[in-house]
Scaffold this motif. Sequence first.
Motif, short mmCIF file in Angstrom:
data_model
loop_
_atom_site.label_atom_id
_atom_site.label_comp_id
_atom_site.label_asym_id
_atom_site.label_seq_id
_atom_site.Cartn_x
_atom_site.Cartn_y
_atom_site.Cartn_z
N ALA A 41 44.85 43.77 34.17
CA ALA A 41 43.70 43.63 35.07
C ALA A 41 42.95 42.36 34.86
O ALA A 41 42.75 41.71 33.38
N ALA A 42 41.86 41.97 35.72
CA ALA A 42 40.63 40.94 35.12
C ALA A 42 39.17 41.72 35.40
O ALA A 42 39.82 42.48 37.22
N CYS A 43 38.18 41.45 35.45
CA CYS A 43 36.89 42.21 35.34
C CYS A 43 36.12 40.67 35.81
O CYS A 43 36.13 39.76 34.32
N TRP A 44 35.40 40.18 36.31
CA TRP A 44 34.43 38.99 36.05
C TRP A 44 33.00 40.38 36.47
O TRP A 44 32.79 40.97 36.81
N LEU A 45 32.59 39.01 34.87
CA LEU A 45 31.36 39.62 34.42
C LEU A 45 29.96 38.55 35.82
O LEU A 45 30.92 37.28 35.65
N PRO A 46 29.36 38.91 35.53
CA PRO A 46 27.94 40.02 35.26
C PRO A 46 28.21 40.81 36.81
O PRO A 46 27.77 42.56 36.33
N ASP A 47 29.30 40.40 37.48
CA ASP A 47 29.18 41.26 38.76
C ASP A 47 30.01 42.60 38.67
O ASP A 47 30.55 43.81 39.68
N TYR A 48 31.31 42.57 37.30
CA TYR A 48 31.67 43.40 37.37
C TYR A 48 33.20 43.77 38.53
O TYR A 48 33.49 45.04 39.67
N THR A 49 33.33 42.80 39.33
CA THR A 49 34.48 42.00 40.24
C THR A 49 36.10 42.93 39.57
O THR A 49 35.94 41.63 38.33
N TRP A 50 36.70 42.70 39.86
CA TRP A 50 38.60 43.67 39.65
C TRP A 50 39.29 42.44 40.53
O TRP A 50 38.58 42.71 41.53
N GLU A 51 40.58 42.33 40.00
CA GLU A 51 41.42 41.77 40.57
C GLU A 51 42.42 41.41 39.46
O GLU A 51 42.20 42.00 38.91
N ASP A 52 43.31 41.12 40.92
CA ASP A 52 44.71 41.23 39.75
C ASP A 52 45.25 42.64 38.49
O ASP A 52 45.65 42.67 38.01
N ILE A 53 44.79 43.75 39.72
CA ILE A 53 45.47 44.82 38.47
C ILE A 53 46.23 45.57 38.30
O ILE A 53 47.23 44.97 40.41
N TYR A 54 47.25 45.30 37.92
CA TYR A 54 49.29 45.48 37.79
C TYR A 54 49.34 46.61 37.11
O TYR A 54 49.72 46.42 35.66
N HIS A 55 49.94 47.80 37.99
CA HIS A 55 50.18 49.39 36.92
C HIS A 55 48.52 49.78 36.50
O HIS A 55 49.66 50.26 35.69
N PHE A 56 47.78 49.46 36.20
CA PHE A 56 47.09 50.34 35.37
C PHE A 56 46.44 51.21 36.39
O PHE A 56 46.25 51.12 37.66
N SER A 57 46.20 52.52 36.67
CA SER A 57 45.30 53.79 37.17
C SER A 57 44.23 53.91 37.51
O SER A 57 43.27 53.22 36.63
#
Length: 90
Positions: A41-57
């Motif tokens: 998974a990827a998280c962008w700072l400083p806004d905590y935007t998540w993307e490309d989440i693969y098989h994490f709950s």
Amino acid sequence: MMYPFMTLNDETEIVHSDMQNDGRVKVYIERPDEKYGFKHAACWLPDYTWEDIYHFSEEEIKQFEEIIRSTAHLIIEFSQEGGFENASNL
């Protein structure tokens, strides 16, 4: 470029990018997984935007966000210094 930041006890790796021109920093998380190869998974700072989440709950993502929020000031600082090793003069 991506820089190592933290390895958790379950082999989860957390790395981060250089600070981008727009002030954002990408935090990338991956863990080896027998079934899927790697969860990530990827998280962008400083806004905590998540993307490309693969098989994490959702629960795992919440736990990762807690870790990232508690260390974001360090990640942002290191992203401007070429990673932890450069920031600490190792």
